[in-house]
Design a protein around this motif. Sequence first.
Motif, PDB file in Angstrom:
ATOM      1  N   ILE A   1     -22.083 -26.952 -50.108  1.00  0.00           N
ATOM      2  CA  ILE A   1     -20.738 -27.318 -50.581  1.00  0.00           C
ATOM      3  C   ILE A   1     -19.753 -27.254 -49.419  1.00  0.00           C
ATOM      4  O   ILE A   1     -18.978 -28.166 -49.174  1.00  0.00           O
ATOM      5  CB  ILE A   1     -20.300 -26.396 -51.730  1.00  0.00           C
ATOM      6  N   LYS A   2     -19.822 -26.145 -48.680  1.00  0.00           N
ATOM      7  CA  LYS A   2     -18.918 -26.001 -47.524  1.00  0.00           C
ATOM      8  C   LYS A   2     -19.531 -26.605 -46.264  1.00  0.00           C
ATOM      9  O   LYS A   2     -18.894 -26.620 -45.223  1.00  0.00           O
ATOM     10  CB  LYS A   2     -18.630 -24.518 -47.292  1.00  0.00           C
ATOM     11  N   ASN A   3     -20.781 -27.072 -46.382  1.00  0.00           N
ATOM     12  CA  ASN A   3     -21.465 -27.672 -45.251  1.00  0.00           C
ATOM     13  C   ASN A   3     -21.568 -26.731 -44.059  1.00  0.00           C
ATOM     14  O   ASN A   3     -21.206 -27.065 -42.936  1.00  0.00           O
ATOM     15  CB  ASN A   3     -20.748 -28.950 -44.825  1.00  0.00           C
ATOM     16  N   GLU A   4     -22.004 -25.512 -44.302  1.00  0.00           N
ATOM     17  CA  GLU A   4     -22.181 -24.611 -43.178  1.00  0.00           C
ATOM     18  C   GLU A   4     -23.571 -23.989 -43.239  1.00  0.00           C
ATOM     19  O   GLU A   4     -24.178 -23.877 -44.304  1.00  0.00           O
ATOM     20  CB  GLU A   4     -21.106 -23.522 -43.167  1.00  0.00           C
TER      21      GLU A   4
ATOM     22  N   GLN B   1     -27.067 -25.755 -55.840  1.00  0.00           N
ATOM     23  CA  GLN B   1     -26.616 -26.367 -54.598  1.00  0.00           C
ATOM     24  C   GLN B   1     -26.791 -27.870 -54.691  1.00  0.00           C
ATOM     25  O   GLN B   1     -27.851 -28.345 -55.067  1.00  0.00           O
ATOM     26  CB  GLN B   1     -27.455 -25.847 -53.439  1.00  0.00           C
TER      27      GLN B   1
ATOM     28  N   ASN C   1     -25.053 -23.569 -47.089  1.00  0.00           N
ATOM     29  CA  ASN C   1     -24.110 -23.765 -48.168  1.00  0.00           C
ATOM     30  C   ASN C   1     -23.729 -25.227 -48.130  1.00  0.00           C
ATOM     31  O   ASN C   1     -22.936 -25.652 -47.289  1.00  0.00           O
ATOM     32  CB  ASN C   1     -22.894 -22.861 -47.935  1.00  0.00           C
TER      33      ASN C   1
END
Lengths: 327, 400
Positions: B32-35, A153, B30
């Motif tokens: 990457i998806k910012n959630e 991440q 997450n």
Amino acid sequence: MRWINILLGLAVAGILGFYGIRELLADPVYFLELFLGGLVRGSIYALIALGYTMVYGIIQLINFAHGEIYMIGAMTALIVASVLGLWGWHSAVIAILAVVFAVVYSCAYGFTVEKIAYKPLRTAPRLSALISAIGMSLFLQNYVMLAQTPEFQPFESLIPDFAFWEPYAHIITSVELAIIITTVVVMILLGMLIKFTKIGKAMRATAQDKIMSSLVGINVNNVISTTFVVGSATAAIGGVLIACHVGQINFFIGFLAGLKAFIAAVLGGIGSVPGAVLGSLVLGISESFFTGYFWSEYEDVFAFTILVIILIFRPSGILGKHETQKV
Amino acid sequence: MVTKKEIKQSVVIAFWFMLLTFPIMVIKVNTIKNEVIFRWQALFWTGVGTFFASLIWNYFLRLKESKKRADIKDDVPTVHRLLNTPQFRTPFLLAVGVFFLAYPFVFPMYHTSIMISALVYVMLGLGLNIVVGLAGLLDLGYVAFYAVGAYAYALLNLHFGISFWVVLPIAAVLGAICGTLLGYPVLRLRGDYLAIVTLGFGEIIRIVLENWSEFSKGPRGIPDIPPPGLFGIELGQHATVIYIYFIVIALVLTTIFFVNRLENSRIGRAWIALRDDEIACQAMGIDKFKTKLTAFALGATWASLGGVVFAAKTSYINPMSFTIWESITILCVVVIGGMGSAIGVIAGALVLILLPEYLRAVAEYRMLVFGALQVIVMVFRPDGLIKSVRKTYKFERAEK
């Protein structure tokens, strides 16, 4: 045997010194970059190695789960930072809260791990405690992997690029500077804790003789717990800093970092706090030069080779005292 | 049985764990998806789970304490008692023999293939049992010797076309040499260093295999490794699997025989004595270093043999088969099965390898459970599932 060791040491030092000076003259900036990179690396190792060496000093156990505590610190910081970031908090507040949470949670994990996996085994054979430690490490890794994600991440750096540092950033970035400064501060605080406080005195006493210190009224269980908590706190700080530096984390980062830090602790003399710091810096800097001038893909091999060489020639490490086994 | 105080304590522990696991169990990010996903039900289950786990944990801890206080000597485990009664022993061994002989003919090829892997683990487990169980040396890089065997067969076959049966003894010798070379510098030191050095050595072997492409073909691995030959007879795919199955059975039987003989030999007793008390052993005139080195080298030999079989079975190897997880799995087999106990290790290998294969749903939790089991076994039952029985002599007064 002793003379051969000294002669061999001098010969190796001479060769290394010769090549070092040659490279320094050939390209001073590159040399400096490698040196500072090694210093940063060594600082992180030092933050983790402290936990190993303190725990080993007190209960003579290699705390295999220590690398995982460091990983959990980094993971908690990531989680807290992203939740707060989503809520739109100010970045300075996020940075402080993330570090605070990382440290608190790592301490709590360190404390709990000791109570579950090591305390019931305090009188058991050493092999049992060691296997229990490996089991704990395996458990924590997989717990984080299953609860979060096995993927890497991205970790957004909590330390901003300071504007006033801009002119020097090509040599050492502000994150790297922050790592070195934090490490120095943590080391000084820790040194003072061990040297001047009551609990520090109790720690030193327990490391020397558990039974005797319990006879003079030291609560040995509390001291051991405190040692785990302090070690976990420094590891968590290391975890957050390295996550800022590398920019990505996953559940497995604790394994290799823990191993390297352990090697550093052995190099410095396990059980000795200044030794751990010295060993970490030596390992970090020499690794950095090795990867910079030789093969970068054999970086980990190099660290293990160093470990084997120390164990053959000077198993007590640079600053460690030679220990005779007692019946 | 459960006092009020214990329930109160367990509630506190449950809350502690709910707090402890909160960020990692409840919040899933997450970046990457910012959630961010909140999983509140995880909090509830953690609380309930730890509450009961804590009750059980305390109960067993108390049981262990009271047993220790009453100084009850654990008697011989049921398995050993049963195996020592002839009325049971003969039919049992016969049944096991028939089962394993008939297995590949009754079950389809897929199951035979899984059984082969489990049996390879039996072999590896028995080999590691010599090192960890008998001699008390924690070897975390056991997979390195496994890799030595596998690559020895693959490379010798690739370059020189040497067949399985010739490689088998060569690999055994190679494994022993590697074991001696690695053991030599570190076995003088205290046991915990050995764990780290072997762990490091395991990783070194894997890194070298991955990076030194001219030698090992790198991460791409080596394909088309031929199965073992049978006097030049061409075997079909199914027949080959059955053939390898019987080779593994034979090797396992040989291993059991060897281990059994070793355990009661002079050197086997020296290992066990060294494990229990090094200093007393040296005082008795046992060469500590040499004895440990023998254990280490013998363990490596078995790993190497296992590697050859593994390469012949899968016909393709790459460095990814030889990660640290493999070492840890073998260690779990030995620890959970029962250190020092051959029957325990065999049972452990069959259970720990076959169960996740057939319960695919829980396979991803395999390592989590292994880790937890290691801690639990060490705390409550350091001897493992089936503990080993030491040879004892009873003196009985002669009747006059």
